[in-house]
Structure formats: C-alpha cells, structure tokens
Write a protein that holds these residues in place. Structure first.
Motif, PDB file in Angstrom:
ATOM      1  N   SER A 187      -9.514   2.188  11.880  1.00  0.00           N
ATOM      2  CA  SER A 187     -10.330   1.113  11.317  1.00  0.00           C
ATOM      3  C   SER A 187     -10.451   1.221   9.803  1.00  0.00           C
ATOM      4  CB  SER A 187     -11.717   1.114  11.952  1.00  0.00           C
ATOM      5  OG  SER A 187     -12.372   2.343  11.689  1.00  0.00           O
ATOM      6  N   ARG A 188     -10.152   2.390   9.234  1.00  0.00           N
ATOM      7  CA  ARG A 188     -10.241   2.559   7.785  1.00  0.00           C
ATOM      8  C   ARG A 188      -9.262   1.657   7.039  1.00  0.00           C
ATOM      9  NH1 ARG A 188     -12.144   8.113   6.273  1.00  0.00           N
ATOM     10  NH2 ARG A 188     -12.877   9.160   8.167  1.00  0.00           N
ATOM     11  N   TYR A 189      -8.138   1.306   7.683  1.00  0.00           N
ATOM     12  CA  TYR A 189      -7.130   0.499   6.998  1.00  0.00           C
ATOM     13  C   TYR A 189      -7.552  -0.960   6.838  1.00  0.00           C
ATOM     14  CZ  TYR A 189      -3.730   4.316   7.572  1.00  0.00           C
ATOM     15  OH  TYR A 189      -3.087   5.509   7.517  1.00  0.00           O
ATOM     16  N   GLN A 190      -8.346  -1.472   7.748  1.00  0.00           N
ATOM     17  CA  GLN A 190      -8.607  -2.913   7.788  1.00  0.00           C
ATOM     18  C   GLN A 190      -9.176  -3.460   6.481  1.00  0.00           C
ATOM     19  OE1 GLN A 190     -10.173  -4.389  11.393  1.00  0.00           O
ATOM     20  NE2 GLN A 190     -10.447  -6.462  10.612  1.00  0.00           N
ATOM     21  N   PRO A 191     -10.250  -2.883   5.913  1.00  0.00           N
ATOM     22  CA  PRO A 191     -10.760  -3.469   4.668  1.00  0.00           C
ATOM     23  C   PRO A 191      -9.776  -3.396   3.514  1.00  0.00           C
ATOM     24  CG  PRO A 191     -11.891  -1.395   5.187  1.00  0.00           C
ATOM     25  CD  PRO A 191     -11.075  -1.761   6.381  1.00  0.00           C
ATOM     26  N   VAL A 192      -8.915  -2.354   3.501  1.00  0.00           N
ATOM     27  CA  VAL A 192      -7.927  -2.237   2.433  1.00  0.00           C
ATOM     28  C   VAL A 192      -6.860  -3.318   2.591  1.00  0.00           C
ATOM     29  CG1 VAL A 192      -6.249  -0.713   1.323  1.00  0.00           C
ATOM     30  CG2 VAL A 192      -8.355   0.231   2.277  1.00  0.00           C
ATOM     31  N   LEU A 198      -9.235   7.109   1.998  1.00  0.00           N
ATOM     32  CA  LEU A 198      -8.942   8.355   2.711  1.00  0.00           C
ATOM     33  C   LEU A 198      -8.544   8.022   4.142  1.00  0.00           C
ATOM     34  CD1 LEU A 198      -9.031  11.466   2.390  1.00  0.00           C
ATOM     35  CD2 LEU A 198     -11.345  11.376   3.308  1.00  0.00           C
ATOM     36  N   SER A 199      -7.342   8.438   4.524  1.00  0.00           N
ATOM     37  CA  SER A 199      -6.858   8.255   5.896  1.00  0.00           C
ATOM     38  C   SER A 199      -6.513   9.642   6.445  1.00  0.00           C
ATOM     39  CB  SER A 199      -5.626   7.348   5.928  1.00  0.00           C
ATOM     40  OG  SER A 199      -5.104   7.259   7.245  1.00  0.00           O
ATOM     41  N   PRO A 200      -7.505  10.383   6.909  1.00  0.00           N
ATOM     42  CA  PRO A 200      -7.281  11.795   7.250  1.00  0.00           C
ATOM     43  C   PRO A 200      -6.379  11.965   8.460  1.00  0.00           C
ATOM     44  CG  PRO A 200      -9.453  11.093   7.979  1.00  0.00           C
ATOM     45  CD  PRO A 200      -8.890   9.959   7.178  1.00  0.00           C
ATOM     46  N   ASN A 201      -5.753  13.138   8.519  1.00  0.00           N
ATOM     47  CA  ASN A 201      -4.969  13.474   9.705  1.00  0.00           C
ATOM     48  C   ASN A 201      -5.845  13.369  10.943  1.00  0.00           C
ATOM     49  OD1 ASN A 201      -2.242  13.978   9.230  1.00  0.00           O
ATOM     50  ND2 ASN A 201      -2.656  15.997   8.364  1.00  0.00           N
ATOM     51  N   GLY A 202      -5.256  12.878  12.015  1.00  0.00           N
ATOM     52  CA  GLY A 202      -5.984  12.741  13.263  1.00  0.00           C
ATOM     53  C   GLY A 202      -5.117  13.136  14.434  1.00  0.00           C
ATOM     54  N   VAL A 203      -5.707  13.111  15.612  1.00  0.00           N
ATOM     55  CA  VAL A 203      -5.020  13.500  16.837  1.00  0.00           C
ATOM     56  C   VAL A 203      -5.027  12.321  17.794  1.00  0.00           C
ATOM     57  CG1 VAL A 203      -5.101  15.038  18.841  1.00  0.00           C
ATOM     58  CG2 VAL A 203      -5.647  15.926  16.571  1.00  0.00           C
ATOM     59  N   ASP A 204      -3.881  12.079  18.381  1.00  0.00           N
ATOM     60  CA  ASP A 204      -3.799  11.099  19.466  1.00  0.00           C
ATOM     61  C   ASP A 204      -4.289  11.795  20.731  1.00  0.00           C
ATOM     62  OD1 ASP A 204      -3.117   9.360  21.509  1.00  0.00           O
ATOM     63  OD2 ASP A 204      -1.149   8.868  20.680  1.00  0.00           O
ATOM     64  N   ALA A 238       1.037   0.472  -7.143  1.00  0.00           N
ATOM     65  CA  ALA A 238       0.725   0.004  -5.789  1.00  0.00           C
ATOM     66  C   ALA A 238      -0.569  -0.797  -5.790  1.00  0.00           C
ATOM     67  CB  ALA A 238       0.607   1.195  -4.838  1.00  0.00           C
ATOM     68  N   GLY A 239      -0.677  -1.717  -4.823  1.00  0.00           N
ATOM     69  CA  GLY A 239      -1.900  -2.491  -4.711  1.00  0.00           C
ATOM     70  C   GLY A 239      -3.089  -1.638  -4.331  1.00  0.00           C
ATOM     71  N   ALA A 240      -2.855  -0.627  -3.531  1.00  0.00           N
ATOM     72  CA  ALA A 240      -3.887   0.324  -3.127  1.00  0.00           C
ATOM     73  C   ALA A 240      -3.187   1.613  -2.726  1.00  0.00           C
ATOM     74  CB  ALA A 240      -4.719  -0.217  -1.977  1.00  0.00           C
ATOM     75  N   VAL A 241      -3.952   2.691  -2.630  1.00  0.00           N
ATOM     76  CA  VAL A 241      -3.395   4.005  -2.318  1.00  0.00           C
ATOM     77  C   VAL A 241      -4.197   4.626  -1.186  1.00  0.00           C
ATOM     78  CG1 VAL A 241      -2.754   6.260  -3.246  1.00  0.00           C
ATOM     79  CG2 VAL A 241      -2.800   4.269  -4.750  1.00  0.00           C
ATOM     80  N   ALA A 242      -3.500   5.261  -0.248  1.00  0.00           N
ATOM     81  CA  ALA A 242      -4.150   6.035   0.813  1.00  0.00           C
ATOM     82  C   ALA A 242      -3.698   7.480   0.683  1.00  0.00           C
ATOM     83  CB  ALA A 242      -3.789   5.482   2.187  1.00  0.00           C
ATOM     84  N   VAL A 243      -4.589   8.408   0.966  1.00  0.00           N
ATOM     85  CA  VAL A 243      -4.255   9.835   0.979  1.00  0.00           C
ATOM     86  C   VAL A 243      -4.833  10.450   2.241  1.00  0.00           C
ATOM     87  CG1 VAL A 243      -4.119  10.101  -1.534  1.00  0.00           C
ATOM     88  CG2 VAL A 243      -6.319  10.378  -0.392  1.00  0.00           C
ATOM     89  N   ILE A 244      -4.275  11.581   2.662  1.00  0.00           N
ATOM     90  CA  ILE A 244      -4.706  12.169   3.924  1.00  0.00           C
ATOM     91  C   ILE A 244      -5.867  13.145   3.762  1.00  0.00           C
ATOM     92  CG2 ILE A 244      -2.391  11.919   4.891  1.00  0.00           C
ATOM     93  CD1 ILE A 244      -2.152  15.004   4.708  1.00  0.00           C
ATOM     94  N   CYS A 245      -6.248  13.474   2.512  1.00  0.00           N
ATOM     95  CA  CYS A 245      -7.305  14.474   2.345  1.00  0.00           C
ATOM     96  C   CYS A 245      -7.926  14.379   0.958  1.00  0.00           C
ATOM     97  CB  CYS A 245      -6.757  15.883   2.594  1.00  0.00           C
ATOM     98  SG  CYS A 245      -5.385  16.334   1.520  1.00  0.00           S
ATOM     99  N   LEU A 260       0.863  -1.181   0.000  1.00  0.00           N
ATOM    100  CA  LEU A 260       0.000   0.000   0.000  1.00  0.00           C
ATOM    101  C   LEU A 260       0.898   1.228   0.000  1.00  0.00           C
ATOM    102  CD1 LEU A 260      -2.779   1.513   0.735  1.00  0.00           C
ATOM    103  CD2 LEU A 260      -2.073   1.215   3.104  1.00  0.00           C
ATOM    104  N   TYR A 261       0.514   2.242  -0.777  1.00  0.00           N
ATOM    105  CA  TYR A 261       1.273   3.492  -0.801  1.00  0.00           C
ATOM    106  C   TYR A 261       0.403   4.603  -0.234  1.00  0.00           C
ATOM    107  CZ  TYR A 261       3.911   7.483  -2.721  1.00  0.00           C
ATOM    108  OH  TYR A 261       4.615   8.654  -2.868  1.00  0.00           O
ATOM    109  N   GLU A 262       0.879   5.247   0.843  1.00  0.00           N
ATOM    110  CA  GLU A 262       0.144   6.326   1.500  1.00  0.00           C
ATOM    111  C   GLU A 262       0.829   7.664   1.224  1.00  0.00           C
ATOM    112  OE1 GLU A 262      -0.688   7.626   6.076  1.00  0.00           O
ATOM    113  OE2 GLU A 262      -1.496   5.698   5.417  1.00  0.00           O
ATOM    114  N   ILE A 263       0.064   8.618   0.700  1.00  0.00           N
ATOM    115  CA  ILE A 263       0.609   9.919   0.313  1.00  0.00           C
ATOM    116  C   ILE A 263       0.134  10.977   1.299  1.00  0.00           C
ATOM    117  CG2 ILE A 263       0.717  11.666  -1.502  1.00  0.00           C
ATOM    118  CD1 ILE A 263       0.120   9.435  -3.514  1.00  0.00           C
ATOM    119  N   ARG A 264       1.091  11.655   1.917  1.00  0.00           N
ATOM    120  CA  ARG A 264       0.782  12.749   2.844  1.00  0.00           C
ATOM    121  C   ARG A 264       0.907  14.104   2.156  1.00  0.00           C
ATOM    122  NH1 ARG A 264       3.860  10.553   8.321  1.00  0.00           N
ATOM    123  NH2 ARG A 264       3.237   8.368   8.093  1.00  0.00           N
TER     124      ARG A 264
END
Length: 399
Positions: A389-394, A187-193, A161-168, A123-127
């Motif tokens: 949890s967004r990552y699990q199905p991907v 979509l894997s948006p920015n979050g806060v711990d 890539a097999g799949a792509v994630a982006v932050i916005c 998986l390739y995640e682009i910030r």
C-alpha cells in the motif's frame, strides 16, 4: 492502474532480487493493479534461452536480447541502449500508466530514456547502490574512477526520477546527504511473502541423519557465499563454540564465489567434523533446511554496503520461527531488536560471536517467546500484503 517494472533480472533466475520482485508484482496484482516486467540483457547471462516474452509463475516478462560482448565501459552503454529499445517496444505492447525502474542504475538510465520518449512518469527504486554492491562482491574498489562515476550516475538518476523508493533508512539517509529532497523519497522495506514462508517447517529427521546432525545443536546460514557475508568469521567461531557446546554443528546451505575458500577454512579448522556444506539447494527444498537449524546466523562484515542495506534472509528466518543472530551492522539493526527479535554480536569478532551463540543455546527457556515476537513483527510490519500500500500515494502523485 498499469505498471511496467524495469528489472535487471527476474524469475526463473533465483536470487533475493528475483524473489523481492516476485513478491511486489504478486502483491500489486492482488491489490487490483495490472503489472508486467521487462528485464535487461543480463537476464540471459546464466545461459537461459532467450525469448521475446515469457510467463513464469503467473507473471509476464518482456525479455531483452543480449548484445554482443564488448570491452568494459562500452559494454555497459550498449546494454543501456539495447534495454531502452526493448522498454520502448514493451511500452507499446503493454501500454503502462507508469514505469517503475529498479536498481542497478543502468536500469534507471534505460527507463529514463524510454519514459521521456513516451511521456510517461517514472519511479526509481534502489535496493543497493551498484558501486557498493561491486565492492561487496569483489568486482570493484571503493574510491576508484569507476566507483566515482557510478556514484555520480546514481545521484543523477535519483534527481531526474519523478520519485524515489529505497528499501531501508540507510539508503534514504545517504540520498538526503547527497542533496535529495526527503519528500521525494519513499521507504519500501524488504518484506516476506507469507504464502511462501508462512508455515514453519518441521524438522526432517531423515535429512538430519543424512547430514550427521540428528540430535545436535544446529546453527546455520542459507544464502549466497560472498565475502561480505562474513562466513569465514562464522567458521573461525566454531572451535570456540564447540568448546562451550560440544554438540554444536554448523550447516552452510548455498554456494557462491567464496565457497572454495570457505571449504578450505573448514577443512583446516579444529572443529571441521562439526561443519557441513550442503551445496546449492533447489528453492522448493529450502524449507527442509530451515527446519533443521535452531539459530540462523548472519555474520556480515562491517562495510559501506552492509551498513546501508538491509538483507532479506533474516526476515525469512523469522517468518519460519527460527532464532536469528547477526552482526551489529546498520542493515541488521533496522531489522533486529537485540534481545527481542534476535541477537546482535560485534562484527568481525569470531570469539564474541561464539559466546553469543553459546548463550542462546544455554537459555532455551526464552526460545518460544523470542520466536513468537519475531514472527509477529514480520507479520505486522514486514509482510508484502501490508507493505504494498506504500506505493499507491506515490503512483497517484506521479500520475
């Protein structure tokens, strides 16, 4: 599930990139997955001692030795080759089920080679797009040969890539315009711990007196000083703001390439007595400065980078129950609902910024409600405990 994250750098280096990485890995561990990271040659550029492996804050990282410096162009390919070899050895040691590569694109190129050798999905995640980030920090020029080459490499990596994630959404829309199937983009948006930013910091009266802002109306910025952040516009807004709000003061926390120019601009300002630089602050002391500031201001300039990419800092400010004001660019509009979770003002217009800030100070009756709404938004939609949890199905689809 065992996930090996392919990273440009990580803690103990401090950056928004590092803290997003930490949040993802910690949340995945809490989810029951086994994770580790492998960092590229640039991890050691800040003078950190090189080590084959390192555990920091309960997270395991495989490190890549820094190759000898060569001229630009050749140097990047040497980095990719060295990184791909290190990912190979990390795969043999860690035995992951999947590779999760994070931008910049050099990481994706190295991960693709290693994934192909070992028959692993990736998986390739682009910030942010690397070519636009270079323009933003002043090391690249939009439309140059290097810009076009990097743009082409990014598109190639995304399509392989097999799949792509982006932050916005801005990055997602740009990839779709390049011909990428929307079904392949998550979509894997920015979050806060919320464990790090969950409790609002009290005002530190001693620190306020030390800075000369005790009892003042305080606006501020906490982060890195790059030109695209628009801090020169914020300094230019101060004489107008002080004319309307004589007790207004600006606190700038951090440092970076634009610091010297900003200090010169502040010294030349008619409001120089109302502008305060703290220098860089250790991460474990940043909350003390959040507690001093009434309004966190993010005056980013309008450019491709700021239109496409959402920053992390406004979310951290909302989690700290600070009021937020920001320029009306695409990355901010994805985070801030004007008049509800924050205030938006026109980018590149210091007088309009000053008027917007003065209006916030004049309307203190709405402060508590605005803070509550913004914090609830972060807890509900932008905390890593829910985002992960967004990552699990991907992952499952790739496996």
């Amino acid at each position: 599930m065992r996930i090996l994250h392919v990273l440009d750098h990580s803690l103990p280096l401090h950056s928004g990139y590092s803290f997003r990485t930490r949040a993802i890995l910690k949340a995945q561990i809490a989810h029951g997955w086994t994770v580790a990271g492998v960092t590229g040659p640039r991890q050691n550029e800040a003078g950190e001692a090189e080590a084959a492996c390192e555990r920091f804050d309960g997270l395991d990282f495989y490190r890549t030795p820094t190759p000898p410096v060569r001229r630009a162009g050749i140097s990047e390919w040497r980095e990719v080759n060295a990184f791909a070899r290190r990912i190979d050895s990390a795969i043999e040691a860690f035995r992951p089920d999947i590779l999760h590569a994070h931008s910049p694109v050099l990481d994706a190129l190295a991960a693709e080679r290693a994934a192909k050798r070992h028959g692993l999905p990736w998986l390739y995640e682009i910030r942010a797009f690397w070519e636009d980030a270079a323009v933003g920090i002043g090391t690249g020029r939009e439309g140059s040969a290097k810009y076009r080459l990097t743009h082409a490499l990014e598109t190639r990596a995304v399509k392989r890539a097999g799949a792509v994630a982006v932050i916005c959404e801005g990055l997602r829309d740009d990839l779709i315009a390049r011909g990428v199937d929307p079904a392949r983009i998550m979509l894997s948006p920015n979050g806060v711990d919320m464990h790090l930013f969950g409790d609002p910091a009290p005002c530190d009266a001693a620190l306020a007196r030390e800075l000369g802002i005790h009892g003042a109306e305080v606006i501020g910025f906490i982060g890195s000083f790059y030109d695209y952040e628009g801090l020169d516009d914020l300094i230019a807004a101060m004489p107008v703001l002080v004319a309307r709000r004589p007790d207004a003061h600006l606190v700038l926390v951090g440092g970076g390439p634009a610091e010297a120019a900003l200090r010169r601009a502040a010294e030349a300002s008619d409001a120089r007595a109302h502008i305060h630089f703290t220098g860089r602050v250790p991460h474990d002391r940043v909350e003390r400065y959040y507690g001093l500031i009434d309004i966190l201001v993010y005056p980013r300039k309008r450019m491709r980078l700021t239109e496409l990419v959402t920053p992390l800092k406004p979310l951290e400010a909302m989690a700290q129950r600070r009021l937020v004001a920001a320029s009306d660019v695409g990355g901010h509009r994805e985070l801030i609902r004007d008049g509800e979770t924050g205030t938006l003002f026109p980018p590149g217009k210091p007088a309009a910024m000053a008027r917007a800030l003065a209006d916030i100070f004049a309307d203190r009756a709405m402060w508590d409600e605005r803070r509550d709404v913004a914090r609830a938004y972060v807890e509900r939609e932008r905390s890593w405990s829910s985002n992960i949890s967004r990552y699990q199905p991907v992952y499952q689809s790739l496996l």
